[in-house]
Write a protein that holds these residues in place. Structure first.
Motif, PDB file in Angstrom:
ATOM      1  N   TYR A  25      33.448  51.368  56.581  1.00  0.00           N
ATOM      2  CA  TYR A  25      32.911  50.863  55.516  1.00  0.00           C
ATOM      3  C   TYR A  25      33.860  50.305  54.446  1.00  0.00           C
ATOM      4  O   TYR A  25      34.824  51.002  53.998  1.00  0.00           O
ATOM      5  CB  TYR A  25      31.931  51.789  54.819  1.00  0.00           C
ATOM      6  CG  TYR A  25      30.827  51.238  53.825  1.00  0.00           C
ATOM      7  CD1 TYR A  25      29.697  50.961  54.381  1.00  0.00           C
ATOM      8  CD2 TYR A  25      31.282  50.935  52.503  1.00  0.00           C
ATOM      9  CE1 TYR A  25      28.661  50.387  53.704  1.00  0.00           C
ATOM     10  CE2 TYR A  25      30.070  50.120  51.727  1.00  0.00           C
ATOM     11  CZ  TYR A  25      28.873  50.139  52.308  1.00  0.00           C
ATOM     12  OH  TYR A  25      27.971  49.515  51.532  1.00  0.00           O
ATOM     13  N   ILE A  26      33.541  49.050  54.270  1.00  0.00           N
ATOM     14  CA  ILE A  26      34.413  48.217  53.588  1.00  0.00           C
ATOM     15  C   ILE A  26      33.526  47.582  52.041  1.00  0.00           C
ATOM     16  O   ILE A  26      32.565  47.035  52.221  1.00  0.00           O
ATOM     17  CB  ILE A  26      34.909  47.026  53.967  1.00  0.00           C
ATOM     18  CG1 ILE A  26      35.972  47.383  55.351  1.00  0.00           C
ATOM     19  CG2 ILE A  26      36.127  46.147  52.964  1.00  0.00           C
ATOM     20  CD1 ILE A  26      37.082  48.182  55.037  1.00  0.00           C
ATOM     21  N   GLU A  27      34.153  48.082  50.789  1.00  0.00           N
ATOM     22  CA  GLU A  27      33.709  47.617  49.598  1.00  0.00           C
ATOM     23  C   GLU A  27      34.564  46.485  49.106  1.00  0.00           C
ATOM     24  O   GLU A  27      35.678  46.486  49.333  1.00  0.00           O
ATOM     25  CB  GLU A  27      33.396  48.876  48.852  1.00  0.00           C
ATOM     26  CG  GLU A  27      32.384  49.879  49.363  1.00  0.00           C
ATOM     27  CD  GLU A  27      32.051  51.032  48.277  1.00  0.00           C
ATOM     28  OE1 GLU A  27      32.664  50.819  47.105  1.00  0.00           O
ATOM     29  OE2 GLU A  27      31.207  51.539  48.635  1.00  0.00           O
ATOM     30  N   GLY A  28      34.169  45.817  48.079  1.00  0.00           N
ATOM     31  CA  GLY A  28      34.783  44.825  47.310  1.00  0.00           C
ATOM     32  C   GLY A  28      34.841  43.449  48.169  1.00  0.00           C
ATOM     33  O   GLY A  28      35.797  42.728  47.815  1.00  0.00           O
ATOM     34  N   CYS A  29      34.061  43.232  48.945  1.00  0.00           N
ATOM     35  CA  CYS A  29      33.993  41.899  49.652  1.00  0.00           C
ATOM     36  C   CYS A  29      32.699  41.244  49.448  1.00  0.00           C
ATOM     37  O   CYS A  29      31.714  41.883  48.721  1.00  0.00           O
ATOM     38  CB  CYS A  29      34.280  42.185  51.103  1.00  0.00           C
ATOM     39  SG  CYS A  29      33.255  43.229  51.914  1.00  0.00           S
ATOM     40  N   ASN A  30      32.496  40.011  50.039  1.00  0.00           N
ATOM     41  CA  ASN A  30      31.105  39.572  49.828  1.00  0.00           C
ATOM     42  C   ASN A  30      30.040  40.177  50.333  1.00  0.00           C
ATOM     43  O   ASN A  30      28.724  39.984  50.110  1.00  0.00           O
ATOM     44  CB  ASN A  30      31.133  38.062  50.150  1.00  0.00           C
ATOM     45  CG  ASN A  30      32.200  37.190  49.259  1.00  0.00           C
ATOM     46  OD1 ASN A  30      32.451  37.508  48.014  1.00  0.00           O
ATOM     47  ND2 ASN A  30      32.668  36.064  49.751  1.00  0.00           N
TER      48      ASN A  30
END
Length: 91
Positions: A25-30
């Motif tokens: 899970y990646i946060e801080g992107c569009n």
């Protein structure tokens, strides 16, 4: 961007191997969400040092290839025995 949680391959829920992570899970992107390890590998090849593990000391993620050519990612080595990526919450 920060990696905040992981999903392991089916049957590998308690594994201590980064190769057995299926999605991160990646946060801080569009478009925050779960991404396959191979898509993160490809992204990091063209955008090095752009994703960190959301655990102090916030090590960078790096692309890696397993011995059988499988794309995966791991975090920058430090003084802990297991990869910091494996310390993230598992879903």
């Amino acid at each position: 961007m920060k990696a905040t949680k992981i999903k392991m391959k089916t049957g590998c829920e308690h594994s201590a191997k980064t190769t057995e992570i299926s999605e991160i899970y990646i946060e801080g992107c569009n478009n925050p969400g779960f991404f396959s390890k191979s898509s993160i590998y490809d992204y990091l090849k063209s955008n090095p040092n752009s994703i960190q593990v959301n655990i102090n000391p916030y090590p960078n993620l790096y692309p890696a290839l397993s011995s059988n050519g499988e794309k995966y990612v791991r975090s920058e080595p430090n003084d802990t025995p297991n990869d910091n990526l494996l310390k993230l919450p598992r879903c």
